[in-house]
Scaffold this motif. Sequence first.
Motif, PDB file in Angstrom:
ATOM      1  N   ARG A  21       0.813  -1.222   0.000  1.00 34.21           N
ATOM      2  CA  ARG A  21       0.000   0.000   0.000  1.00 34.21           C
ATOM      3  C   ARG A  21       0.843   1.267   0.000  1.00 34.21           C
ATOM      4  O   ARG A  21       0.298   2.363  -0.103  1.00 34.21           O
ATOM      5  N   SER A  22       2.156   1.137   0.130  1.00 36.79           N
ATOM      6  CA  SER A  22       3.022   2.314   0.219  1.00 36.79           C
ATOM      7  C   SER A  22       3.123   3.029  -1.127  1.00 36.79           C
ATOM      8  O   SER A  22       2.945   2.448  -2.193  1.00 36.79           O
ATOM      9  N   ASP A  23       3.443   4.313  -1.042  1.00 37.83           N
ATOM     10  CA  ASP A  23       3.625   5.123  -2.253  1.00 37.83           C
ATOM     11  C   ASP A  23       4.830   4.647  -3.055  1.00 37.83           C
ATOM     12  O   ASP A  23       4.823   4.682  -4.281  1.00 37.83           O
ATOM     13  N   GLU A  24       5.871   4.200  -2.358  1.00 44.01           N
ATOM     14  CA  GLU A  24       7.071   3.746  -3.069  1.00 44.01           C
ATOM     15  C   GLU A  24       6.787   2.486  -3.884  1.00 44.01           C
ATOM     16  O   GLU A  24       7.257   2.345  -5.006  1.00 44.01           O
ATOM     17  N   PHE A  25       5.986   1.572  -3.329  1.00 44.70           N
ATOM     18  CA  PHE A  25       5.632   0.360  -4.076  1.00 44.70           C
ATOM     19  C   PHE A  25       4.763   0.727  -5.281  1.00 44.70           C
ATOM     20  O   PHE A  25       4.945   0.183  -6.368  1.00 44.70           O
ATOM     21  N   ALA A  26       3.841   1.660  -5.099  1.00 46.36           N
ATOM     22  CA  ALA A  26       3.004   2.110  -6.214  1.00 46.36           C
ATOM     23  C   ALA A  26       3.874   2.740  -7.301  1.00 46.36           C
ATOM     24  O   ALA A  26       3.659   2.508  -8.497  1.00 46.36           O
ATOM     25  N   GLY A  27       4.879   3.509  -6.905  1.00 50.21           N
ATOM     26  CA  GLY A  27       5.792   4.107  -7.875  1.00 50.21           C
ATOM     27  C   GLY A  27       6.613   3.056  -8.598  1.00 50.21           C
ATOM     28  O   GLY A  27       6.859   3.163  -9.804  1.00 50.21           O
ATOM     29  N   LEU A  28       7.021   2.027  -7.866  1.00 48.25           N
ATOM     30  CA  LEU A  28       7.777   0.928  -8.470  1.00 48.25           C
ATOM     31  C   LEU A  28       6.926   0.190  -9.499  1.00 48.25           C
ATOM     32  O   LEU A  28       7.371  -0.104 -10.604  1.00 48.25           O
ATOM     33  N   ASN A  97      16.079   2.123 -12.615  1.00 48.30           N
ATOM     34  CA  ASN A  97      14.788   2.616 -12.136  1.00 48.30           C
ATOM     35  C   ASN A  97      13.999   1.654 -11.253  1.00 48.30           C
ATOM     36  O   ASN A  97      13.106   2.103 -10.539  1.00 48.30           O
ATOM     37  N   LEU A  98      14.271   0.381 -11.336  1.00 39.72           N
ATOM     38  CA  LEU A  98      13.473  -0.589 -10.582  1.00 39.72           C
ATOM     39  C   LEU A  98      14.224  -1.198  -9.404  1.00 39.72           C
ATOM     40  O   LEU A  98      13.660  -1.361  -8.326  1.00 39.72           O
ATOM     41  N   ASP A  99      15.479  -1.532  -9.602  1.00 33.15           N
ATOM     42  CA  ASP A  99      16.222  -2.219  -8.549  1.00 33.15           C
ATOM     43  C   ASP A  99      16.449  -1.375  -7.295  1.00 33.15           C
ATOM     44  O   ASP A  99      16.279  -1.888  -6.188  1.00 33.15           O
ATOM     45  N   PRO A 100      16.845  -0.090  -7.409  1.00 32.44           N
ATOM     46  CA  PRO A 100      17.059   0.679  -6.178  1.00 32.44           C
ATOM     47  C   PRO A 100      15.816   0.766  -5.282  1.00 32.44           C
ATOM     48  O   PRO A 100      15.899   0.453  -4.091  1.00 32.44           O
ATOM     49  N   PRO A 101      14.632   1.137  -5.808  1.00 27.36           N
ATOM     50  CA  PRO A 101      13.476   1.165  -4.904  1.00 27.36           C
ATOM     51  C   PRO A 101      13.076  -0.232  -4.433  1.00 27.36           C
ATOM     52  O   PRO A 101      12.623  -0.401  -3.297  1.00 27.36           O
ATOM     53  N   ALA A 102      13.251  -1.238  -5.284  1.00 25.25           N
ATOM     54  CA  ALA A 102      12.919  -2.605  -4.860  1.00 25.25           C
ATOM     55  C   ALA A 102      13.848  -3.055  -3.746  1.00 25.25           C
ATOM     56  O   ALA A 102      13.407  -3.715  -2.789  1.00 25.25           O
ATOM     57  N   ASP A 103      15.123  -2.693  -3.835  1.00 20.48           N
ATOM     58  CA  ASP A 103      16.068  -3.033  -2.764  1.00 20.48           C
ATOM     59  C   ASP A 103      15.700  -2.336  -1.459  1.00 20.48           C
ATOM     60  O   ASP A 103      15.790  -2.933  -0.380  1.00 20.48           O
ATOM     61  N   LEU A 105      12.678  -1.351  -0.550  1.00 17.87           N
ATOM     62  CA  LEU A 105      11.463  -1.997  -0.027  1.00 17.87           C
ATOM     63  C   LEU A 105      11.793  -3.353   0.599  1.00 17.87           C
ATOM     64  O   LEU A 105      11.270  -3.696   1.652  1.00 17.87           O
ATOM     65  N   ARG A 106      12.650  -4.088  -0.042  1.00 18.95           N
ATOM     66  CA  ARG A 106      13.050  -5.397   0.498  1.00 18.95           C
ATOM     67  C   ARG A 106      13.763  -5.226   1.829  1.00 18.95           C
ATOM     68  O   ARG A 106      13.513  -5.963   2.786  1.00 18.95           O
ATOM     69  N   ALA A 107      14.670  -4.251   1.904  1.00  9.67           N
ATOM     70  CA  ALA A 107      15.389  -4.009   3.153  1.00  9.67           C
ATOM     71  C   ALA A 107      14.414  -3.623   4.262  1.00  9.67           C
ATOM     72  O   ALA A 107      14.548  -4.084   5.404  1.00  9.67           O
ATOM     73  N   GLU A 108      13.445  -2.799   3.930  1.00  5.65           N
ATOM     74  CA  GLU A 108      12.449  -2.404   4.935  1.00  5.65           C
ATOM     75  C   GLU A 108      11.636  -3.616   5.378  1.00  5.65           C
ATOM     76  O   GLU A 108      11.393  -3.814   6.561  1.00  5.65           O
ATOM     77  N   LEU A 109      11.247  -4.432   4.444  1.00  2.00           N
ATOM     78  CA  LEU A 109      10.431  -5.594   4.739  1.00  2.00           C
ATOM     79  C   LEU A 109      11.183  -6.608   5.590  1.00  2.00           C
ATOM     80  O   LEU A 109      10.617  -7.218   6.492  1.00  2.00           O
ATOM     81  N   GLU A 110      12.470  -6.760   5.317  1.00  3.35           N
ATOM     82  CA  GLU A 110      13.275  -7.711   6.076  1.00  3.35           C
ATOM     83  C   GLU A 110      13.798  -7.126   7.374  1.00  3.35           C
ATOM     84  O   GLU A 110      14.424  -7.813   8.158  1.00  3.35           O
ATOM     85  N   GLY A 111      13.555  -5.837   7.568  1.00  2.00           N
ATOM     86  CA  GLY A 111      13.987  -5.205   8.796  1.00  2.00           C
ATOM     87  C   GLY A 111      15.467  -4.875   8.819  1.00  2.00           C
ATOM     88  O   GLY A 111      16.037  -4.674   9.879  1.00  2.00           O
ATOM     89  N   THR A 112      16.119  -4.804   7.668  1.00  3.01           N
ATOM     90  CA  THR A 112      17.553  -4.514   7.614  1.00  3.01           C
ATOM     91  C   THR A 112      17.837  -3.085   7.189  1.00  3.01           C
ATOM     92  O   THR A 112      18.975  -2.726   7.003  1.00  3.01           O
ATOM     93  N   GLY A 113      16.822  -2.300   7.015  1.00  7.07           N
ATOM     94  CA  GLY A 113      17.001  -0.916   6.590  1.00  7.07           C
ATOM     95  C   GLY A 113      15.665  -0.230   6.606  1.00  7.07           C
ATOM     96  O   GLY A 113      14.660  -0.791   7.031  1.00  7.07           O
TER      97      GLY A 113
END
Length: 141
Positions: A21-28, A97-103, A105-113
């Motif tokens: 639901r985040s704006d960053e995921f929508a942008g991705l 354009n895709l990998d940096p925001p995906a990384d 989001l992944r870091a946030e999801l895994e709790g590492t960033g």
Amino acid sequence: MSTDTPAPTRATPDRYVAVQRSDEFAGLRKALRGFVFPMTAAFFLWYALYVILSAYARGFMGTKLIGNINVALVFGLLQFVSTFVIAWLYSRYADRNLDPPADRLRAELEGTGSVAGGAAPRQTGPDEAEQQEKQDKEVGR
């Protein structure tokens, strides 16, 4: 078998929904669709042109260019070339354009960033590390 990287922490389903639901995921998602849909349409039209010309413009497609090489053969080979070019363009687009925001989001999801703090470091090879350093300097990190 041992690994050098720690196992990622398990994210709860609620965290997945929050990221979705985040704006960053929508942008991705918008960035991905902004490349994939137009490129798919362009390739489909290119392929359809080849098929239509083969069916209805036999004289043109049968025109010999060099020896026994005719327009139809060149168009057919260009289908393969265009497929590889599209794959190469997508790879470049995804890296930028895709990998940096995906990384992130992944870091946030895994709790590492965190999304605000940028992407967590990831394992990279020598070429990738040099490329990442160059991108970091351009961005001013």
